[in-house]
Design an enzyme around this catalytic site. Sequence first.
Site, PDB file in Angstrom:
ATOM      1  CD  GLU A   1      -2.900  -1.176   2.347  1.00 52.67           C
ATOM      2  OE1 GLU A   1      -2.762  -0.350   3.270  1.00 52.67           O
ATOM      3  OE2 GLU A   1      -3.864  -1.959   2.264  1.00 52.67           O
TER       4      GLU A   1
ATOM      5  CD  GLU B   1      -3.592  -6.462   3.472  1.00 53.77           C
ATOM      6  OE1 GLU B   1      -4.308  -5.853   4.298  1.00 53.77           O
ATOM      7  OE2 GLU B   1      -2.387  -6.222   3.330  1.00 53.77           O
TER       8      GLU B   1
END
Length: 491
Positions: free
Chosen positions: A122, A267
Amino acid sequence: MGQIRLAWFLFLCLLGHEGLAKGVLGLACNWGLQSTHPLPPNIVVRLLKDNGFNKVKLFEADTGALKALGRSGIQVMVGIPNDMLASLASAVGNAEAWVQQNVSYYISTHGTDIRSVAIGNEPFLHSYKDMFVRTTLPALENIQAALIKAGLGKQVKVTIPLNADVYQTDSGLPSGGNFRPELLYLMTKIIKFLQDNGGFITINIYPFLSLQADPSFPKEYAFFNNTASPLVDGSIVYTNVYDANFDTLISALEKNGFGRMPIVVGEVGWPTDGDPNGNIDNAKRFNQALISRIIQGQGSPKRRTPPDVYIFSLLDEDHKSTLPGNFERHWGIFKYDGSVKYPLDMGNGRALVPAKGVKYLAKQWCVMSPSASSSDPNKFAQSITYACENADCTSLGYGSSCGNLDAQSNASYAFNSYFQTMNQSKEACSFNNLATITNVDPSKPPCRFEIMIDTRKQKAARTPFKSSASKMEGIFAALVVVLGLVICGVH
Ligand SMILES: *[C@@H]1O[C@H](CO)[C@@H](O)[C@H](O)[C@H]1NC(C)=O
Ligand SMILES: *[C@@H]1O[C@H](CO)[C@@H](O)[C@H](O)[C@H]1NC(C)=O
Ligand SMILES: *[C@@H]1O[C@H](CO)[C@@H](O)[C@H](O)[C@H]1NC(C)=O
Ligand SMILES: *[C@@H]1O[C@H](CO)[C@@H](O)[C@H](O)[C@H]1NC(C)=O
């Protein structure tokens, strides 16, 4: 005719059996290692196999995990932490060394089935500001070049796990999706690069965080079986934020000419503690529906082909940063020790199987001493603070599993957490004589006072990789073949 049909039946029978044993159902999950007492890798690999996971994502090239995954039949996505991006971006030689030591080595020496490398985690998260904006693409390019040089250009794909905040929608509808304006140019270059090299986009989607961050978020919409508050977008009716979020990305890709770009959900999950919305009921509801979707091969309204979906997460991690919230340490579908938190149907009625061969410390707990109640409240508070700063107290918060304890049990919980984290050393249960060791379990359901796993004993007693269960399965398979041959021979 009869023979062919029988052979076909046996083939299907064997296939079906193999499918069950090896988890061909294709479940995938994240295996994080931020624990004070990580479960030994060989036990985790067995846990993965026993529960039908055939893909796993690691956040770093952990030696123990990558070795244990060798020849396990599990495909691996190995991550590169953000703090390595600058160095990998600065010189292709650094990327070559990384690939050599963390990919090629495990493939050739340990037979680890590494299929992809996740560059950063991220990196464009809003809260990181622009910290990794300049280094991520060059790191991606260098790793890709290094993989090609290592002869792994086809076998090992590259990706970047992105937070869903790289895209947005001004209309509030998925069809209005596009990348954040300040990232649009960079994202376009990255996606083009991934496309040209056979890579894929990895996106993390968190309905729990949508709900947690916004008190006005319609709760039912965070789950999959919502009928209360659908979102109508042209001819599409979105009943859950997960699909809506995913399709916002699809729209963003389509707008920029990448409508066919492969996507992986890196995720997605739901925590069980540390927040009023993070509890067993919600986690079970979300994850069961998620797993059912995965098993049924369900995609989103705009993309019917299902993506690979890596559940977050396999295990609780008691050493994760609690900056985003106390729930951070409770994402596991299993607890820190691989025990089952709540039942899940993993497909065809298969129940979750707990970790096998886990060794624990002694059956003892550290609690507040009965004689300590009248002591100085200041010293008391200091002791609790000390314990909680050095161990995990995330279950003590408001709306959490131990949030309703009285002051004394609250202190006991903190003391015990510290005591267990410190391997039950006697000195770790002193707290200026406020604490004492007991053999009576102080747990008050739903609040559990845990006993830590013994990572030292664990190393001494390595469980053999082939389980007795899989041996039995092997014998069973052999019997089926023999039986098949006999029957076929007779006809
Ligand atoms: C991976 O390779 C690099 C060499 O570039 C090494 O420094 C690093 O420790 C290795 N392991 C991990 C977990 O990144
Ligand atoms: C949706 O989930 C809730 C909570 O688990 C459950 O009570 C309800 O029966 C479910 N509804 C449907 C239609 O599956
Ligand atoms: C329990 O301990 C936690 C952690 O120190 C603290 O925040 C909380 O206020 C305490 N609750 C009670 C009832 O003492
Ligand atoms: C607990 O024991 C394990 C295994 O011996 C060791 O690796 C770890 O450092 C110990 N932790 C503490 C806090 O002493």
